[in-house]
Design a protein around this motif. Structure first.
Motif, PDB file in Angstrom:
ATOM      1  N   ARG A 245      23.832  -6.370 -16.485  1.00 10.41           N
ATOM      2  CA  ARG A 245      24.005  -7.808 -16.327  1.00 10.41           C
ATOM      3  C   ARG A 245      24.686  -8.372 -17.568  1.00 10.41           C
ATOM      4  NH1 ARG A 245      24.169  -8.089 -11.166  1.00 10.41           N
ATOM      5  NH2 ARG A 245      22.380  -7.069 -10.196  1.00 10.41           N
ATOM      6  N   PHE A 246      25.294  -9.548 -17.402  1.00  7.40           N
ATOM      7  CA  PHE A 246      26.024 -10.134 -18.520  1.00  7.40           C
ATOM      8  C   PHE A 246      25.108 -10.425 -19.698  1.00  7.40           C
ATOM      9  CE2 PHE A 246      28.063 -13.689 -20.783  1.00  7.40           C
ATOM     10  CZ  PHE A 246      29.240 -13.054 -21.132  1.00  7.40           C
ATOM     11  N   SER A 247      23.822 -10.605 -19.435  1.00  7.07           N
ATOM     12  CA  SER A 247      22.846 -10.850 -20.493  1.00  7.07           C
ATOM     13  C   SER A 247      22.649  -9.626 -21.380  1.00  7.07           C
ATOM     14  CB  SER A 247      21.505 -11.249 -19.876  1.00  7.07           C
ATOM     15  OG  SER A 247      21.011 -10.200 -19.057  1.00  7.07           O
ATOM     16  N   GLY A 248      23.190  -8.476 -20.966  1.00  8.24           N
ATOM     17  CA  GLY A 248      23.015  -7.250 -21.732  1.00  8.24           C
ATOM     18  C   GLY A 248      21.853  -6.402 -21.263  1.00  8.24           C
ATOM     19  N   VAL A 249      21.202  -6.808 -20.169  1.00  8.81           N
ATOM     20  CA  VAL A 249      20.054  -6.076 -19.629  1.00  8.81           C
ATOM     21  C   VAL A 249      20.519  -5.149 -18.510  1.00  8.81           C
ATOM     22  CG1 VAL A 249      17.872  -6.310 -18.365  1.00  8.81           C
ATOM     23  CG2 VAL A 249      18.410  -7.887 -20.225  1.00  8.81           C
ATOM     24  N   TRP A 250      20.110  -3.886 -18.603  1.00  5.26           N
ATOM     25  CA  TRP A 250      20.377  -2.945 -17.520  1.00  5.26           C
ATOM     26  C   TRP A 250      19.349  -3.140 -16.419  1.00  5.26           C
ATOM     27  CZ3 TRP A 250      24.758  -0.327 -17.323  1.00  5.26           C
ATOM     28  CH2 TRP A 250      25.441  -0.048 -18.507  1.00  5.26           C
ATOM     29  N   GLU A 251      19.796  -3.145 -15.169  1.00  5.38           N
ATOM     30  CA  GLU A 251      18.882  -3.315 -14.033  1.00  5.38           C
ATOM     31  C   GLU A 251      18.974  -2.114 -13.099  1.00  5.38           C
ATOM     32  OE1 GLU A 251      19.393  -6.986 -11.947  1.00  5.38           O
ATOM     33  OE2 GLU A 251      18.226  -8.105 -13.428  1.00  5.38           O
ATOM     34  N   ILE A 252      17.832  -1.821 -12.461  1.00  8.82           N
ATOM     35  CA  ILE A 252      17.780  -0.766 -11.465  1.00  8.82           C
ATOM     36  C   ILE A 252      17.368  -1.381 -10.134  1.00  8.82           C
ATOM     37  CG2 ILE A 252      15.377  -0.149 -12.068  1.00  8.82           C
ATOM     38  CD1 ILE A 252      16.170   2.793 -11.407  1.00  8.82           C
ATOM     39  N   GLU A 253      18.057  -0.990  -9.071  1.00  9.83           N
ATOM     40  CA  GLU A 253      17.745  -1.497  -7.741  1.00  9.83           C
ATOM     41  C   GLU A 253      16.460  -0.841  -7.234  1.00  9.83           C
ATOM     42  OE1 GLU A 253      19.547  -3.870  -5.925  1.00  9.83           O
ATOM     43  OE2 GLU A 253      20.497  -4.135  -7.880  1.00  9.83           O
ATOM     44  N   PRO A 254      15.705  -1.550  -6.362  1.00  8.21           N
ATOM     45  CA  PRO A 254      14.444  -0.982  -5.855  1.00  8.21           C
ATOM     46  C   PRO A 254      14.600   0.398  -5.240  1.00  8.21           C
ATOM     47  CG  PRO A 254      14.551  -3.322  -5.346  1.00  8.21           C
ATOM     48  CD  PRO A 254      15.888  -2.956  -5.933  1.00  8.21           C
ATOM     49  N   MET A 255      15.612   0.619  -4.408  1.00 11.20           N
ATOM     50  CA  MET A 255      15.769   1.930  -3.780  1.00 11.20           C
ATOM     51  C   MET A 255      15.997   3.023  -4.819  1.00 11.20           C
ATOM     52  SD  MET A 255      18.478   3.217  -0.866  1.00 11.20           S
ATOM     53  CE  MET A 255      17.757   2.159   0.379  1.00 11.20           C
ATOM     54  N   ALA A 256      16.797   2.708  -5.844  1.00 10.46           N
ATOM     55  CA  ALA A 256      17.049   3.697  -6.895  1.00 10.46           C
ATOM     56  C   ALA A 256      15.773   4.008  -7.658  1.00 10.46           C
ATOM     57  CB  ALA A 256      18.130   3.189  -7.838  1.00 10.46           C
ATOM     58  N   LEU A 257      14.951   2.985  -7.905  1.00 11.00           N
ATOM     59  CA  LEU A 257      13.694   3.214  -8.621  1.00 11.00           C
ATOM     60  C   LEU A 257      12.739   4.060  -7.784  1.00 11.00           C
ATOM     61  CD1 LEU A 257      11.790   2.854 -10.976  1.00 11.00           C
ATOM     62  CD2 LEU A 257      11.122   0.629 -10.037  1.00 11.00           C
ATOM     63  N   LEU A 258      12.720   3.820  -6.480  1.00 17.30           N
ATOM     64  CA  LEU A 258      11.854   4.605  -5.610  1.00 17.30           C
ATOM     65  C   LEU A 258      12.147   6.093  -5.764  1.00 17.30           C
ATOM     66  CD1 LEU A 258       9.673   4.391  -3.360  1.00 17.30           C
ATOM     67  CD2 LEU A 258      11.565   4.455  -1.703  1.00 17.30           C
ATOM     68  N   GLU A 259      13.410   6.424  -5.935  1.00 22.20           N
ATOM     69  CA  GLU A 259      13.807   7.824  -6.095  1.00 22.20           C
ATOM     70  C   GLU A 259      13.469   8.371  -7.478  1.00 22.20           C
ATOM     71  OE1 GLU A 259      17.944   7.619  -5.265  1.00 22.20           O
ATOM     72  OE2 GLU A 259      17.688   7.384  -3.096  1.00 22.20           O
ATOM     73  N   GLN A 260      13.218   7.466  -8.443  1.00 19.92           N
ATOM     74  CA  GLN A 260      12.974   7.881  -9.826  1.00 19.92           C
ATOM     75  C   GLN A 260      11.509   7.726 -10.252  1.00 19.92           C
ATOM     76  OE1 GLN A 260      15.408   8.983 -12.038  1.00 19.92           O
ATOM     77  NE2 GLN A 260      16.991   8.869 -10.471  1.00 19.92           N
ATOM     78  N   LEU A 261      10.625   7.297  -9.348  1.00 23.12           N
ATOM     79  CA  LEU A 261       9.265   6.909  -9.740  1.00 23.12           C
ATOM     80  C   LEU A 261       8.523   7.979 -10.527  1.00 23.12           C
ATOM     81  CD1 LEU A 261       7.652   4.835  -6.835  1.00 23.12           C
ATOM     82  CD2 LEU A 261       8.109   4.132  -9.191  1.00 23.12           C
ATOM     83  N   ASN A 262       8.720   9.225 -10.193  1.00 20.83           N
ATOM     84  CA  ASN A 262       7.986  10.295 -10.873  1.00 20.83           C
ATOM     85  C   ASN A 262       8.636  10.721 -12.186  1.00 20.83           C
ATOM     86  OD1 ASN A 262       6.085  10.437  -8.782  1.00 20.83           O
ATOM     87  ND2 ASN A 262       7.381  11.844  -7.604  1.00 20.83           N
ATOM     88  N   LYS A 263       9.762  10.102 -12.527  1.00 22.92           N
ATOM     89  CA  LYS A 263      10.492  10.497 -13.726  1.00 22.92           C
ATOM     90  C   LYS A 263      10.493   9.428 -14.808  1.00 22.92           C
ATOM     91  CE  LYS A 263      13.726  13.099 -10.804  1.00 22.92           C
ATOM     92  NZ  LYS A 263      15.154  13.233 -10.394  1.00 22.92           N
ATOM     93  N   VAL A 264       9.927   8.256 -14.520  1.00 20.82           N
ATOM     94  CA  VAL A 264      10.000   7.132 -15.456  1.00 20.82           C
ATOM     95  C   VAL A 264       8.611   6.570 -15.743  1.00 20.82           C
ATOM     96  CG1 VAL A 264      12.307   6.526 -14.628  1.00 20.82           C
ATOM     97  CG2 VAL A 264      10.307   5.373 -13.661  1.00 20.82           C
ATOM     98  N   GLN A 265       8.528   5.808 -16.829  1.00 28.16           N
ATOM     99  CA  GLN A 265       7.324   5.035 -17.139  1.00 28.16           C
ATOM    100  C   GLN A 265       7.508   3.636 -16.562  1.00 28.16           C
ATOM    101  OE1 GLN A 265       6.076   5.759 -21.527  1.00 28.16           O
ATOM    102  NE2 GLN A 265       8.284   6.159 -21.472  1.00 28.16           N
ATOM    103  N   ILE A 266       6.535   3.191 -15.758  1.00 24.32           N
ATOM    104  CA  ILE A 266       6.574   1.840 -15.205  1.00 24.32           C
ATOM    105  C   ILE A 266       5.670   0.954 -16.045  1.00 24.32           C
ATOM    106  CG2 ILE A 266       6.209   0.380 -13.188  1.00 24.32           C
ATOM    107  CD1 ILE A 266       8.356   2.463 -12.777  1.00 24.32           C
ATOM    108  N   VAL A 267       6.251  -0.072 -16.662  1.00 26.23           N
ATOM    109  CA  VAL A 267       5.485  -0.997 -17.487  1.00 26.23           C
ATOM    110  C   VAL A 267       5.506  -2.361 -16.795  1.00 26.23           C
ATOM    111  CG1 VAL A 267       5.270  -2.115 -19.728  1.00 26.23           C
ATOM    112  CG2 VAL A 267       6.047   0.263 -19.590  1.00 26.23           C
ATOM    113  N   ASP A 268       4.351  -2.764 -16.282  1.00 29.71           N
ATOM    114  CA  ASP A 268       4.218  -4.043 -15.579  1.00 29.71           C
ATOM    115  C   ASP A 268       3.777  -5.099 -16.582  1.00 29.71           C
ATOM    116  OD1 ASP A 268       3.291  -6.229 -13.939  1.00 29.71           O
ATOM    117  OD2 ASP A 268       3.174  -4.817 -12.261  1.00 29.71           O
ATOM    118  N   VAL A 269       4.613  -6.123 -16.798  1.00 32.04           N
ATOM    119  CA  VAL A 269       4.342  -7.088 -17.876  1.00 32.04           C
ATOM    120  C   VAL A 269       3.750  -8.394 -17.355  1.00 32.04           C
ATOM    121  CG1 VAL A 269       6.120  -6.103 -19.348  1.00 32.04           C
ATOM    122  CG2 VAL A 269       6.717  -7.999 -17.823  1.00 32.04           C
ATOM    123  N   ARG A 270       3.192  -8.367 -16.139  1.00 30.76           N
ATOM    124  CA  ARG A 270       2.496  -9.551 -15.631  1.00 30.76           C
ATOM    125  C   ARG A 270       1.102  -9.660 -16.250  1.00 30.76           C
ATOM    126  NH1 ARG A 270       2.688  -8.478  -9.350  1.00 30.76           N
ATOM    127  NH2 ARG A 270       2.369  -6.347 -10.139  1.00 30.76           N
TER     128      ARG A 270
END
Length: 353
Positions: A245-270
C-alpha cells in the motif's frame, strides 16, 4: 503492436500497456498494481521506457515513481500539472515514442487544468483519462476544473478524431471497457448530440458530488508522481503474495493467508473481548493488544513471518509499522481484517486461545 487493458478494482482505474519492438509505455499505472505490471512486462519481453499519466489523479496514487525505481522508466505528465519528479513535462503537440510507434499528446484541460489525452500515431485509438468517459466525463469542480474548458477540449481534441477511433477512458464503474468517437458523438448524454456549452455547463455546475475519498492522500502524492514521503520499501517479499500500500504497509489477502496459516505467526492486536466476539479469531492467533505490542515483541520469532490482524485492518496496519520499525523483516497486514475474513467465509475460532 501489443496492447493490454488492465484494471484496478479498488479505484476502478484502467491502466493501459502498449508495446512495440521490445519497448513499452504504461498509461495511468496504479501504485499498488506495480508488481502486476512488472510481471506482465517481463512475461511479454518488454522494456518499460515511460509511464504517462493523463492528469494528477484524486482517487488513486500513480505507480510512476515506483516503476521508475524498479525499471528505470521515464515519468511523463503534463507540464501544466506542476508535478515534481517528472522526467518529461509534456505539452500539446509532443510525441512519446516506443519501438516504432508513438503517442501524440493532446491537451484536454477541464476536468483538471493539466489533463492530457494520448492518441496513437495512426489515430486508431486514444486514451482520454477522465476528460471523456464512456457516456460521461470527469467532474469539473476542483483542481482548476472548468466545464467550458472541458466542453471545448472534448469537442476540439477528442470528438474531432475519426469516428472509428476507439476511445479508452481512465475509469469505468459499470464494467464497460471501450467506446468510439462515433458512439460518443451520438450517445454521450453530457457532450454528444445537440448539447451545447450552456447545456453542459449547467449540468456540470449542479452535480454537487462529494470529494473522492482518497483525495487528501492522492493529490499531494501524485504531485510528487507517486513518490512516498520518507523511505518506502520497493522490493516485493518472497514469503507470500503481498501488496504494498502507498502507506508503506505490505498486505496479504485472506485467501493467500489461508494458504500460509501454518507457516506464519498470527498476532491479533484487538482487545481481549473482541478476540472472542462474533467475528471470532484465526486459528493459532496470539492475542497481543496494540497498546501492549511494543513491550511484548520479545515473544515473537524474528525469523518467522508475522501477519498482524484486527477487526478492519486499521489497527493491524499500525502494528505492522511498529513491528517493521522494530526490525522484524517479514511482516504483513491482513487486508480488511476479520471483517473481510468472515465475509469471505473462512474458518474462525471463538473460544479464548
Amino acid at each position: 503492436m501489443i496492447f493490454r487493458q488492465l484494471f484496478d478494482p479498488t479505484s476502478s482505474t484502467y491502466t493501459y500497456l502498449l508495446g512495440d519492438s521490445g519497448e513499452a509505455v504504461l498509461i495511468d499505472p496504479v501504485y499498488e498494481q506495480v508488481p502486476r505490471d512488472l510481471a506482465l512486462l517481463q512475461e511479454l519481453g518488454l522494456k518499460l521506457v515511460a509511464t504517462l499519466d493523463t492528469h494528477v489523479h484524486a482517487d488513486h496514487v500513480t505507480g510512476a515513481w515506483r516503476l521508475r525505481q524498479r525499471s528505470g522508466s521515464r515519468i511523463a505528465i503534463s507540464a501544466a500539472s506542476g508535478a515534481s519528479e517528472a522526467d518529461a513535462p509534456l505539452k500539446h503537440g509532443d510525441r512519446v515514442s516506443f519501438g516504432q510507434r508513438a503517442l501524440n499528446v493532446r491537451a484536454t484541460p477541464g476536468h483538471t487544468s493539466g489533463c492530457l489525452s494520448y492518441v496513437l500515431d495512426d489515430q486508431s485509438m486514444a486514451f482520454t483519462g477522465d476528460s471523456l468517459l464512456i457516456r460521461g466525463c470527469g467532474r469539473t469542480d476542483f483542481q482548476q476544473g472548468s466545464p467550458q474548458q472541458l466542453f471545448a477540449s472534448v469537442h476540439e481534441q477528442i470528438l474531432s478524431l475519426p469516428g472509428e477511433c476507439l476511445l479508452y477512458p481512465g475509469h469505468d464503474y459499470r464494467g464497460i471497457t471501450v467506446t468510439s468517437v462515433a458512439e460518443e458523438r451520438r450517445y454521450n448524454p453530457r457532450l454528444g448530440g445537440d448539447v451545447d456549452v450552456g447545456d453542459f455547463s449547467g449540468y456540470m455546475n449542479n452535480l454537487h458530488l462529494p470529494h473522492p475519498k482518497q483525495m487528501a492522500v492522492a493529490v499531494p502524492a501524485n504531485l510528487r508522481c507517486g513518490k512516498p514521503e520518507g523511505d518506502a520499501p520497493t522490493d516485493t517479499p518472497d514469503w507470500a503474495p503481498l501488496t504494498l500500500r502507498f502507506s508503506g504497509v505490505w498486505e496479504i489477502e485472506p485467501m493467500a493467508l489461508l494458504e500460509q496459516l501454518n507457516k506464519v505467526q498470527i498476532v491479533d492486536v484487538r482487545e481481549a473481548p473482541e478476540f472472542i466476539d462474533k467475528l471470532g479469531h484465526l486459528h493459532g492467533a496470539q492475542l497481543v493488544p496494540l497498546s501492549a505490542l511494543t513491550e511484548r515483541m520479545s515473544e515473537f520469532d524474528r525469523e518467522q513471518p508475522i501477519v498482524a490482524v484486527c477487526r478492519s485492518g486499521v489497527r493491524s496496519a499500525q502494528a505492522s509499522v511498529l513491528l517493521t520499525k522494530a526490525g522484524f523483516s517479514k511482516v504483513a497486514n491482513l487486508a480488511g481484517g476479520m471483517l473481510r475474513w468472515k465475509i469471505e467465509g473462512y474458518p474462525v475460532d471463538s473460544d479464548p486461545a
